[in-house]
Design an enzyme around this catalytic site. Structure first.
Site, PDB file in Angstrom:
ATOM      1  N   HIS A  70       0.837  -1.201   0.000  1.00  0.00           N
ATOM      2  CA  HIS A  70       0.000   0.000   0.000  1.00  0.00           C
ATOM      3  C   HIS A  70       0.871   1.250   0.000  1.00  0.00           C
ATOM      4  O   HIS A  70       0.619   2.185  -0.772  1.00  0.00           O
ATOM      5  CB  HIS A  70      -0.912   0.009   1.227  1.00  0.00           C
ATOM      6  CG  HIS A  70      -2.119  -0.867   1.099  1.00  0.00           C
ATOM      7  ND1 HIS A  70      -2.178  -1.931   0.224  1.00  0.00           N
ATOM      8  CD2 HIS A  70      -3.322  -0.840   1.731  1.00  0.00           C
ATOM      9  CE1 HIS A  70      -3.360  -2.518   0.331  1.00  0.00           C
ATOM     10  NE2 HIS A  70      -4.076  -1.871   1.235  1.00  0.00           N
TER      11      HIS A  70
ATOM     12  N   HIS B 205       1.209  -2.491   9.378  1.00  0.00           N
ATOM     13  CA  HIS B 205       2.641  -2.750   9.167  1.00  0.00           C
ATOM     14  C   HIS B 205       3.491  -2.099  10.265  1.00  0.00           C
ATOM     15  O   HIS B 205       3.009  -1.329  11.092  1.00  0.00           O
ATOM     16  CB  HIS B 205       3.086  -2.251   7.790  1.00  0.00           C
ATOM     17  CG  HIS B 205       2.514  -3.039   6.650  1.00  0.00           C
ATOM     18  ND1 HIS B 205       3.026  -4.245   6.243  1.00  0.00           N
ATOM     19  CD2 HIS B 205       1.451  -2.781   5.830  1.00  0.00           C
ATOM     20  CE1 HIS B 205       2.325  -4.699   5.217  1.00  0.00           C
ATOM     21  NE2 HIS B 205       1.354  -3.844   4.963  1.00  0.00           N
TER      22      HIS B 205
END
Length: 262
Positions: A155, A214
């Site tokens: 992303h 993340h």
């Protein structure tokens, strides 16, 4: 159409400015670092946007390159042909989308391989009980296991690259001048406004990734790969004669080069 014109006027005063193209990369890096720091030190409470099944993630971010490609294709075609009148030059500029597709494909493939070669299959999300019989992520998930490897943020990579590419291509709107009653004006205005809103979605979802998903190193590598893809093309290669070239502008390549050096 009046509301569309107002949106287009706002976009010309924001995303189309040279300062935005110059400082957006630094703003993305700063927001990634700030969001990651917030995630580690004072995590935000769970929300709709922290759910990977939210509408923006499922229907936009998951297919971010498809959205970017499909909207830039007619935008580049119409604006570049209007300004140059040369079909050959338009086709040459459209190859930027092929280059972007290659960057997207190679980047995601590299990330998948890194996660594969650095990962192992576990029995639980707590990383307990290594299941050595499963040597791939797909096989591991298929058997109810949990794969853990160095998962570079796709992303962060793709949203960075797409946002910066759109902003670069939208710079051409400074040069577009035509009769407001012409169909081409309506088409370009509509595409420009749509691309502007898409850019805001990409930046917003980039921020959501920074604060919810993340770890710092995974987002840092993802963002750096996105910046590398953008700078390697618009900041270096596209300045050369043997390239797809930059969007047609009245400013010279020297001025363009200077803007990247600042």
């Amino acid at each position: 159409m009046e509301h569309l014109e107002r949106c287009a006027w706002v976009l010309r005063g924001t995303l189309v400015r040279a300062a935005v193209r110059r400082y957006l990369p630094w703003a993305l890096v700063a927001s990634m670092l700030a969001g990651s720091l917030l995630k580690e030190l004072s995590p935000l409470p769970e929300s709709y946007l922290s759910n990977k099944r939210n509408v923006l993630n499922v229907y936009f971010v998951k297919v971010a390159w498809a959205w970017t490609f499909c909207l830039l294709l007619p935008f580049i075609t119409l604006t570049n042909y209007h300004l140059t009148g040369k079909a050959g030059l338009v086709l040459r500029r459209l190859t930027t989308l092929l280059v972007g597709t290659a960057i997207w494909y190679v980047g995601t493939a590299v990330f998948a391989n890194i996660e594969h070669y650095t990962g192992s299959c576990y029995q639980s999300p707590a990383l307990e009980g290594v299941r050595k019989e499963h040597q791939s992520k797909r096989q591991c998930h298929g058997e109810g296991g949990f794969w853990h490897g160095f998962d570079i943020s796709g992303h962060s990579f793709l949203l960075t690259f797409c946002a910066l590419m759109i902003v670069e291509e939208m710079a051409v709107l400074h040069e577009v001048r035509m009769d407001r009653s012409h169909w081409l004006h309506a088409a370009i205005t509509t595409l420009g406004v749509t691309l502007g809103f898409l850019t805001f979605i990409w930046v917003w979802m980039f921020l959501c990734t920074a604060v919810y998903f993340h770890n710092l190193s995974q987002k840092m590598f993802g963002t750096l790969f996105g910046l590398l893809g953008w700078y390697g093309t618009y900041g270096c290669w596209y300045l050369k004669s043997f390239s797809p070239g930059l969007p047609p502008q009245s400013s010279s390549l020297n001025l363009k080069q200077d803007s990247y050096k600042k």
